[in-house]
Design an enzyme around this catalytic site. Sequence first.
Site, PDB file in Angstrom:
ATOM      1  N   GLY A   1       0.814  -1.219   0.000  1.00  0.00           N
ATOM      2  CA  GLY A   1       0.000   0.000   0.000  1.00  0.00           C
ATOM      3  C   GLY A   1       0.847   1.268   0.000  1.00  0.00           C
ATOM      4  O   GLY A   1       0.394   2.334   0.415  1.00  0.00           O
TER       5      GLY A   1
ATOM      6  N   THR B   1       1.776   3.240  -2.426  1.00  0.00           N
ATOM      7  CA  THR B   1       1.233   4.320  -3.246  1.00  0.00           C
ATOM      8  C   THR B   1       0.173   5.098  -2.472  1.00  0.00           C
ATOM      9  O   THR B   1       0.115   6.331  -2.507  1.00  0.00           O
ATOM     10  CB  THR B   1       0.586   3.710  -4.530  1.00  0.00           C
TER      11      THR B   1
ATOM     12  N   HIS C   1      11.920   0.849   0.311  1.00  0.00           N
ATOM     13  CA  HIS C   1      11.684  -0.555   0.678  1.00  0.00           C
ATOM     14  C   HIS C   1      12.878  -1.105   1.470  1.00  0.00           C
ATOM     15  O   HIS C   1      12.993  -2.318   1.650  1.00  0.00           O
ATOM     16  CB  HIS C   1      11.503  -1.418  -0.576  1.00  0.00           C
TER      17      HIS C   1
ATOM     18  N   SER D   1      -0.880  -9.496  -4.724  1.00  0.00           N
ATOM     19  CA  SER D   1      -0.693  -8.182  -5.337  1.00  0.00           C
ATOM     20  C   SER D   1       0.653  -8.133  -6.075  1.00  0.00           C
ATOM     21  O   SER D   1       0.739  -7.625  -7.198  1.00  0.00           O
ATOM     22  CB  SER D   1      -0.751  -7.111  -4.242  1.00  0.00           C
TER      23      SER D   1
ATOM     24  N   TYR E   1      -2.339  -2.063   6.316  1.00  0.00           N
ATOM     25  CA  TYR E   1      -3.238  -1.728   5.192  1.00  0.00           C
ATOM     26  C   TYR E   1      -4.692  -1.963   5.594  1.00  0.00           C
ATOM     27  O   TYR E   1      -5.569  -1.136   5.330  1.00  0.00           O
ATOM     28  CB  TYR E   1      -2.855  -2.605   4.007  1.00  0.00           C
TER      29      TYR E   1
ATOM     30  N   ARG F   1      -4.647  -1.878  -8.821  1.00  0.00           N
ATOM     31  CA  ARG F   1      -5.273  -3.091  -9.356  1.00  0.00           C
ATOM     32  C   ARG F   1      -6.698  -3.158  -8.842  1.00  0.00           C
ATOM     33  O   ARG F   1      -7.629  -2.701  -9.497  1.00  0.00           O
ATOM     34  CB  ARG F   1      -4.469  -4.337  -8.977  1.00  0.00           C
TER      35      ARG F   1
ATOM     36  N   GLY G   1      -7.354  -3.095  -4.989  1.00  0.00           N
ATOM     37  CA  GLY G   1      -7.417  -2.448  -3.672  1.00  0.00           C
ATOM     38  C   GLY G   1      -8.389  -3.136  -2.728  1.00  0.00           C
ATOM     39  O   GLY G   1      -8.922  -2.523  -1.815  1.00  0.00           O
TER      40      GLY G   1
HETATM   41  P1  A3P Z   1      -3.908  -4.879  -5.069  1.00  0.00           P
HETATM   42  O1  A3P Z   1      -2.963  -5.458  -6.038  1.00  0.00           O
HETATM   43  O2  A3P Z   1      -4.323  -5.855  -4.007  1.00  0.00           O
HETATM   44  O3  A3P Z   1      -5.064  -4.205  -5.681  1.00  0.00           O
HETATM   45  P2  A3P Z   1       2.073  -0.640  -3.493  1.00  0.00           P
HETATM   46  O4  A3P Z   1       1.528   0.740  -3.561  1.00  0.00           O
HETATM   47  O5  A3P Z   1       2.845  -0.906  -2.238  1.00  0.00           O
HETATM   48  O6  A3P Z   1       2.790  -0.976  -4.732  1.00  0.00           O
HETATM   49  O7  A3P Z   1       0.834  -1.606  -3.347  1.00  0.00           O
HETATM   50  C1  A3P Z   1      -0.070  -1.748  -4.412  1.00  0.00           C
HETATM   51  C2  A3P Z   1      -1.374  -2.248  -3.840  1.00  0.00           C
HETATM   52  O8  A3P Z   1      -2.055  -1.152  -3.215  1.00  0.00           O
HETATM   53  C3  A3P Z   1      -2.293  -2.746  -4.922  1.00  0.00           C
HETATM   54  O9  A3P Z   1      -3.117  -3.719  -4.272  1.00  0.00           O
HETATM   55  C4  A3P Z   1      -3.061  -1.498  -5.280  1.00  0.00           C
HETATM   56  O10 A3P Z   1      -4.270  -1.742  -5.947  1.00  0.00           O
HETATM   57  C5  A3P Z   1      -3.292  -0.929  -3.885  1.00  0.00           C
HETATM   58  N1  A3P Z   1      -3.548   0.525  -3.914  1.00  0.00           N
HETATM   59  C6  A3P Z   1      -3.000   1.448  -4.723  1.00  0.00           C
HETATM   60  N2  A3P Z   1      -3.510   2.661  -4.439  1.00  0.00           N
HETATM   61  C7  A3P Z   1      -4.420   2.491  -3.451  1.00  0.00           C
HETATM   62  C8  A3P Z   1      -5.301   3.364  -2.753  1.00  0.00           C
HETATM   63  N3  A3P Z   1      -5.342   4.660  -3.050  1.00  0.00           N
HETATM   64  N4  A3P Z   1      -6.095   2.823  -1.815  1.00  0.00           N
HETATM   65  C9  A3P Z   1      -6.056   1.514  -1.512  1.00  0.00           C
HETATM   66  N5  A3P Z   1      -5.253   0.629  -2.151  1.00  0.00           N
HETATM   67  C10 A3P Z   1      -4.439   1.113  -3.104  1.00  0.00           C
END
Ligand code: A3P
Length: 315
Positions: free
Chosen positions: A64, A66, A128, A157, A214, A280, A282
Amino acid sequence: MMTYSSTQDLISTLPREEGMHSAYSYQYQGFWYSPLRLQGLIDCQQHFQARTDDIFVVTSPKSGTTWLKSILFALINRETCSPQDPHHPLLKIPPHQLVPFLELLKPSDYDSVSNSSDSSITRIFGSHIPTVSLPESIMEKGKIVYLCRDIKNTFVSLFHFIKKANIRPSPISLDNAFDLFCRGASISGPVWDHILGYWKESLERPNKVMFMRYEEMTDEPHVQLRRLAHFIGKPFSQEEENSGLLDQIIKLCSFDSMSKLEVNNSGKLIGKIRNDSFFRSGVVGDWKNYLTEEMASKLDRITEEKFCGSGLSMT
Ligand code: A3P
């Protein structure tokens, strides 16, 4: 000073595995990296100097990042930029550009990061990097917000991210990715050790490291937003609470709104990774659609074994 070619020399001495998102990954100080990330990490260890009150959003990939980058950016800059402003930077610039990953920056660019309008907070970075490899000045001078996520969802994810980002020389199967993940050879893995490192730091230095999940952000966003604001030294005033500011930040940074923005559906982050790869579904619990019962129990079992006695529970 170590030059690029000597980092290559170092890399050639490290244990190597098939990579999850690059041809190979390399084990350095107990964790696995692509050559690009490893070069960036070594650059940080040699050249990065944190400033007092820099803020670091640290995660294991796909936890999460992003989302948290967006929330912190909106939170820290709320006095100069209302979350309702139609020209808010988050509507025009991808979160990973507003809050860059430390280990993807060139050392010459560290000082040019300027993403906080609050004079008491210097800069906001994503990372990271696990605790064992953090440049010392980060823990001394900065504050870390660590976000983790249910391990089964993190894996699912990650698997989708690798497929969507399409940066691996050849596609990887779910079984192959699962095997590498369980053996710890995922991006900045083992994920369990990554989480445990920050969990322990958050217990030992609660003013320096805040531990978030998350799933809690999803379930109780207002509570988590208040915790975050308090931790970074910018608690919400009564006036801000009454004005609906928390709802506005939550809405601006929600999956629904961020994932629909043109800026997050076009362009690329460093390398070949498309910005839309970071969005993707979320959805919490989405792993049920992809993992067999056997896979889920295996991940639960490793999680229980690894976290046993730490006070941390994630199953
Ligand atoms: P999913 O693949 O389960 O949908 P990161 O940001 O660490 O790369 O993680 C990406 C994951 O966070 C993805 O999960 C993505 O869809 C989800 N994500 C991205 N933006 C988000 C937001 N604004 N709120 C909630 N989840 C989010």
